[in-house]
Design an enzyme around this catalytic site. Structure first.
Site, PDB file in Angstrom:
ATOM      1  N   HIS A   1       2.316 -19.497  63.564  1.00 52.22           N
ATOM      2  CA  HIS A   1       1.849 -20.532  62.657  1.00 52.22           C
ATOM      3  C   HIS A   1       0.331 -20.483  62.566  1.00 52.22           C
ATOM      4  CE1 HIS A   1       5.654 -22.976  63.487  1.00 52.22           C
ATOM      5  NE2 HIS A   1       5.571 -22.252  64.597  1.00 52.22           N
ATOM      6  N   TYR A   2      -0.231 -21.061  61.503  1.00 51.84           N
ATOM      7  CA  TYR A   2      -1.615 -21.513  61.594  1.00 51.84           C
ATOM      8  C   TYR A   2      -1.605 -23.024  61.663  1.00 51.84           C
ATOM      9  CZ  TYR A   2      -1.750 -22.023  56.357  1.00 51.84           C
ATOM     10  OH  TYR A   2      -1.512 -22.355  55.052  1.00 51.84           O
ATOM     11  N   THR A   3      -2.725 -23.601  62.144  1.00 50.81           N
ATOM     12  CA  THR A   3      -2.744 -25.047  62.367  1.00 50.81           C
ATOM     13  C   THR A   3      -2.869 -25.834  61.073  1.00 50.81           C
ATOM     14  OG1 THR A   3      -5.127 -24.893  62.763  1.00 50.81           O
ATOM     15  CG2 THR A   3      -3.675 -24.854  64.692  1.00 50.81           C
ATOM     16  N   GLU A  15       0.716 -21.473  67.818  1.00 52.60           N
ATOM     17  CA  GLU A  15      -0.171 -22.037  66.798  1.00 52.60           C
ATOM     18  C   GLU A  15      -1.519 -21.314  66.876  1.00 52.60           C
ATOM     19  OE1 GLU A  15      -0.036 -24.252  64.413  1.00 52.60           O
ATOM     20  OE2 GLU A  15       1.839 -25.359  64.739  1.00 52.60           O
ATOM     21  N   HIS A  64       6.067 -18.646  60.100  1.00 50.90           N
ATOM     22  CA  HIS A  64       6.671 -19.936  59.773  1.00 50.90           C
ATOM     23  C   HIS A  64       7.178 -19.932  58.331  1.00 50.90           C
ATOM     24  CE1 HIS A  64       6.215 -24.615  60.199  1.00 50.90           C
ATOM     25  NE2 HIS A  64       7.469 -24.217  60.283  1.00 50.90           N
ATOM     26  N   ASP A  90       2.328 -20.576  56.219  1.00 52.30           N
ATOM     27  CA  ASP A  90       1.583 -20.032  57.352  1.00 52.30           C
ATOM     28  C   ASP A  90       2.358 -18.951  58.122  1.00 52.30           C
ATOM     29  OD1 ASP A  90       3.159 -22.453  57.972  1.00 52.30           O
ATOM     30  OD2 ASP A  90       2.439 -22.230  60.016  1.00 52.30           O
TER      31      ASP A  90
END
Length: 255
Positions: free
Chosen positions: A33-35, A98, A140, A150
């Site tokens: 994921h990215y945040t 993350e 994700h 993401d």
């Protein structure tokens, strides 16, 4: 269970209360994921707040610092409503990482080299420890394409592959030629849907290129043909998907 020692060497500990027990066995997927928040510090605060009801197992800052928030044998709350290869409760099947980056809702900067080095090392550790096959290392956006983008088309999946993590083929060059797009019908659309479903995307085979198929094509492009992410199944997209299916490593994923 409270984390007292990191399971990944070099990680710091920042426990999150947002986890539960896995259902159906150990992890066999890795989801990145990215945040999607402007500040990494704000993101980790949110992931560790009981109010958020979200978490991940690990968090990687821009400078490469790595934090463990949830024990690996527990069910972190990172995947949400998602599906892959017909499986649903993916929180119970996965390790979630993350990666600090504002994402598409921000200015979506490149991922810094130090951060990617740390992500690669962490992923190498996870896939070895949990025997995760390459085609189960996912974005994700792969497992929740209707909701998520993401870690996006700037994430260097090739760098992971070169380090022995994940599944990848060299994408076909995005050029002109025939294409399929929303509103098209018929056997070519069915074939595209079948190929995406065969790889793992949650696609119903209807023969209609609808919004759902467009969204899944876009997710595929973000991961495997990032030069142009438009949801149009051009020759480059379809050729890349063919090559990817032909290159699936031997041995089925654990079911």
């Amino acid at each position: 269970m409270t984390l007292t020692q990191p399971e990944f060497a070099g990680a710091q500990i920042r426990p999150s209360p947002n986890f539960g027990e896995r259902i159906g066995g150990p992890a066999d997927m890795l989801v990145l994921h990215y945040t999607g928040m402007d500040s990494a510090d704000d993101a980790i605060e949110w992931l560790c707040s009981p109010r958020s009801e979200v978490s991940a197992h690990y968090f990687v800052f821009e400078d490469g610092r790595t934090v463990q928030m949830v024990p690996e044998d527990k069910r972190a709350w990172h995947a949400g409503a998602s599906s892959w290869q017909g499986q649903r409760d993916l929180n119970s099947r996965s390790i979630g990482i993350e990666i600090a980056n504002p994402g598409h809702q921000g200015d979506y900067p490149d991922f810094p080299p130090k951060q990617i080095e740390a992500v690669v090392e962490l992923c190498q550790y996870c896939v070895k420890k949990w025997a995760i096959v390459p085609q189960r290392v996912l974005a994700h956006s792969d497992i929740a394409p209707q909701r998520k983008e993401d870690p996006g088309e700037k994430f260097p999946w090739r760098s992971l592959f070169d380090a022995g993590v994940g599944h990848w083929v060299e994408p076909s060059t995005a050029t002109g030629g025939r294409f399929l797009h929303r509103g098209d019908r018929g056997q070519p659309v069915e074939a595209l849907q079948a190929m995406l479903a065969m790889y793992g995307y949650s696609v119903e085979i209807t023969g209609l290129f609808d919004e759902d198929l467009e969204t899944n094509v876009r997710a595929f492009q973000r991961h495997f043909r990032p030069a142009r992410v438009d949801g149009v199944a051009d020759v480059s997209t379809i050729e890349t998907l063919h090559k990817l299916l032909s290159a699936i490593p031997e041995g089925p994923p654990k079911g």
